[in-house]
Design a protein around this motif. Structure first.
Motif, PDB file in Angstrom:
ATOM      1  N   GLU A 119      -3.693 107.443  40.506  1.00  0.00           N
ATOM      2  CA  GLU A 119      -2.690 106.408  40.226  1.00  0.00           C
ATOM      3  C   GLU A 119      -3.160 105.048  40.739  1.00  0.00           C
ATOM      4  O   GLU A 119      -2.974 104.018  40.076  1.00  0.00           O
ATOM      5  CB  GLU A 119      -1.346 106.785  40.868  1.00  0.00           C
ATOM      6  N   ASP A 120      -3.765 105.040  41.916  1.00  0.00           N
ATOM      7  CA  ASP A 120      -4.305 103.798  42.463  1.00  0.00           C
ATOM      8  C   ASP A 120      -5.402 103.245  41.547  1.00  0.00           C
ATOM      9  O   ASP A 120      -5.482 102.032  41.317  1.00  0.00           O
ATOM     10  CB  ASP A 120      -4.853 104.049  43.868  1.00  0.00           C
ATOM     11  N   ALA A 121      -6.234 104.140  41.018  1.00  0.00           N
ATOM     12  CA  ALA A 121      -7.308 103.707  40.127  1.00  0.00           C
ATOM     13  C   ALA A 121      -6.754 103.115  38.835  1.00  0.00           C
ATOM     14  O   ALA A 121      -7.285 102.124  38.315  1.00  0.00           O
ATOM     15  CB  ALA A 121      -8.225 104.888  39.814  1.00  0.00           C
ATOM     16  N   VAL A 122      -5.679 103.708  38.301  1.00  0.00           N
ATOM     17  CA  VAL A 122      -5.067 103.185  37.082  1.00  0.00           C
ATOM     18  C   VAL A 122      -4.594 101.752  37.301  1.00  0.00           C
ATOM     19  O   VAL A 122      -4.843 100.859  36.466  1.00  0.00           O
ATOM     20  CB  VAL A 122      -3.890 104.075  36.631  1.00  0.00           C
ATOM     21  N   ALA A 123      -3.916 101.518  38.409  1.00  0.00           N
ATOM     22  CA  ALA A 123      -3.408 100.177  38.697  1.00  0.00           C
ATOM     23  C   ALA A 123      -4.547  99.171  38.842  1.00  0.00           C
ATOM     24  O   ALA A 123      -4.502  98.069  38.269  1.00  0.00           O
ATOM     25  CB  ALA A 123      -2.558 100.206  39.965  1.00  0.00           C
ATOM     26  N   ASP A 124      -5.591  99.534  39.588  1.00  0.00           N
ATOM     27  CA  ASP A 124      -6.726  98.624  39.785  1.00  0.00           C
ATOM     28  C   ASP A 124      -7.448  98.346  38.472  1.00  0.00           C
ATOM     29  O   ASP A 124      -7.849  97.217  38.189  1.00  0.00           O
ATOM     30  CB  ASP A 124      -7.702  99.219  40.801  1.00  0.00           C
ATOM     31  N   PHE A 125      -7.640  99.389  37.668  1.00  0.00           N
ATOM     32  CA  PHE A 125      -8.350  99.225  36.396  1.00  0.00           C
ATOM     33  C   PHE A 125      -7.573  98.304  35.462  1.00  0.00           C
ATOM     34  O   PHE A 125      -8.154  97.408  34.829  1.00  0.00           O
ATOM     35  CB  PHE A 125      -8.552 100.594  35.751  1.00  0.00           C
ATOM     36  N   CYS A 126      -6.265  98.515  35.363  1.00  0.00           N
ATOM     37  CA  CYS A 126      -5.457  97.687  34.455  1.00  0.00           C
ATOM     38  C   CYS A 126      -5.425  96.235  34.910  1.00  0.00           C
ATOM     39  O   CYS A 126      -5.492  95.318  34.083  1.00  0.00           O
ATOM     40  CB  CYS A 126      -4.035  98.246  34.367  1.00  0.00           C
ATOM     41  N   ASP A 127      -5.326  96.009  36.204  1.00  0.00           N
ATOM     42  CA  ASP A 127      -5.368  94.637  36.716  1.00  0.00           C
ATOM     43  C   ASP A 127      -6.701  93.972  36.402  1.00  0.00           C
ATOM     44  O   ASP A 127      -6.751  92.823  35.952  1.00  0.00           O
ATOM     45  CB  ASP A 127      -5.150  94.635  38.237  1.00  0.00           C
TER      46      ASP A 127
ATOM     47  N   GLY B 108      -1.428  95.793  36.521  1.00  0.00           N
ATOM     48  CA  GLY B 108      -1.485  97.077  37.203  1.00  0.00           C
ATOM     49  C   GLY B 108      -0.135  97.745  37.289  1.00  0.00           C
ATOM     50  O   GLY B 108      -0.009  98.964  37.087  1.00  0.00           O
ATOM     51  N   THR B 109       0.889  96.965  37.592  1.00  0.00           N
ATOM     52  CA  THR B 109       2.243  97.505  37.678  1.00  0.00           C
ATOM     53  C   THR B 109       2.701  98.063  36.341  1.00  0.00           C
ATOM     54  O   THR B 109       3.231  99.181  36.253  1.00  0.00           O
ATOM     55  CB  THR B 109       3.220  96.413  38.143  1.00  0.00           C
ATOM     56  N   LEU B 110       2.489  97.273  35.287  1.00  0.00           N
ATOM     57  CA  LEU B 110       2.904  97.707  33.954  1.00  0.00           C
ATOM     58  C   LEU B 110       2.085  98.912  33.489  1.00  0.00           C
ATOM     59  O   LEU B 110       2.628  99.885  32.948  1.00  0.00           O
ATOM     60  CB  LEU B 110       2.753  96.556  32.960  1.00  0.00           C
TER      61      LEU B 110
ATOM     62  N   THR C 260     -17.311 102.402  37.857  1.00  0.00           N
ATOM     63  CA  THR C 260     -16.977 102.394  39.278  1.00  0.00           C
ATOM     64  C   THR C 260     -15.996 103.537  39.532  1.00  0.00           C
ATOM     65  O   THR C 260     -15.553 104.213  38.594  1.00  0.00           O
ATOM     66  CB  THR C 260     -16.319 101.062  39.689  1.00  0.00           C
ATOM     67  N   GLY C 261     -15.625 103.728  40.785  1.00  0.00           N
ATOM     68  CA  GLY C 261     -14.654 104.766  41.099  1.00  0.00           C
ATOM     69  C   GLY C 261     -13.332 104.563  40.389  1.00  0.00           C
ATOM     70  O   GLY C 261     -12.705 105.529  39.928  1.00  0.00           O
ATOM     71  N   ASP C 262     -12.894 103.309  40.272  1.00  0.00           N
ATOM     72  CA  ASP C 262     -11.634 103.034  39.575  1.00  0.00           C
ATOM     73  C   ASP C 262     -11.733 103.365  38.085  1.00  0.00           C
ATOM     74  O   ASP C 262     -10.760 103.836  37.474  1.00  0.00           O
ATOM     75  CB  ASP C 262     -11.235 101.567  39.749  1.00  0.00           C
TER      76      ASP C 262
END
Length: 257
Positions: free
Chosen positions: A89-97, A121-123, A235-237
């Protein structure tokens, strides 16, 4: 001569990598063997992912003895997030941002390293979680339980496939950089350890597994091209985003079958 970890270390390293479950036996390894175990653990990620899916499926099933399905699923997902440390979930937020808000490589890398979450990231995370919940609830009975476990295992396989399709960015860091180029043995081992997930997926419908393979292949090709073009590799994200996207894809296909 390359120093190799004992046979039991890579699967246990995969458990430690994907969950909060304590694995004290790994403390016996020196740094060289621990690094080898970490690199080789990639082949075990789909099987550990299926195990995480089993926990979520059991909690969802038991929870419905007391609560409506939606509440039971949210409780199960909350426990799963604690178990995994909300890793993907953290990776999804970072990737989208990073990939949604900017266009140049340096800004993309800088945003992915930033612990703060922005509007993209939030969206992105909110929609991904909502799609996962809605698709899971749209699949009735035992089929839904099979789909939860299958999606969790195939999700981690997607991360392994992206490692092979988009090697780590030269200027990147984190998990992808630590693993480096995916060993060939790990690639084929992952193809074996994902088989239980695909077996369960096949039980949800005659053509479901075939459709999932086609959709996931197209998705990963698009992600791999995008990350190579933007930042020169994964990357990891990026790997975590691919895993969560793969999980949602599986559930959506099963729900629509």
């Amino acid at each position: 001569m390359r120093i190799r970890a004992p046979f039991w270390a890579p699967p246990l390293m995969a458990v430690q990598f994907l969950t909060r479950v304590p694995v004290p036996w790994l403390a016996r390894l020196d740094s060289a063997r621990a690094n080898d175990a970490f690199v080789r653990s990639t082949g075990w990620l789909p099987l550990v992912g299926s195990g995480i899916g089993c926990v979520t499926a059991i909690l969802f099933t038991v929870g419905q003895m007391w609560w409506p399905p939606l509440l039971a699923l949210l409780v199960a997902l909350a426990v799963e997030a604690w178990l995994t440390g909300a890793f993907h979930e953290d990776a999804v937020a970072d990737f989208c941002d990073a990939f949604g808000g900017v266009r140049d490589a340096e800004a993309t890398r800088r945003i992915m390293k930033d612990s703060r979450i922005g509007s993209y990231g939030t969206l992105g995370l909110g929609l991904a979680l909502a799609l996962r919940v809605a698709a899971t609830l749209a699949v009735p009975g035992a089929v839904g339980i099979y789909a939860i476990v299958a999606a969790a295992g195939i999700a981690r396989w997607c991360a392994v496939l992206l490692m092979a399709m988009a090697p780590p960015a030269a200027t990147g860091g984190g998990v992808a950089k630590d693993i480096g180029r995916l060993p060939r043995r790990s690639f084929w081992l992952a193809a074996v350890t994902v088989l239980p997930a695909f077996t369960l997926l096949a039980a949800t419908g005659r053509w479901t597994a075939s459709i999932v393979l086609v959709v996931i292949a197209g998705m990963l090709v698009r992600i791999a091209r995008g990350v190579r073009r933007r930042i020169g590799g994964s990357t990891g994200d990026c790997l975590g985003f691919a895993a969560y996207a793969g999980q949602v894809v599986v559930l959506l296909v099963v729900a629509g079958a």
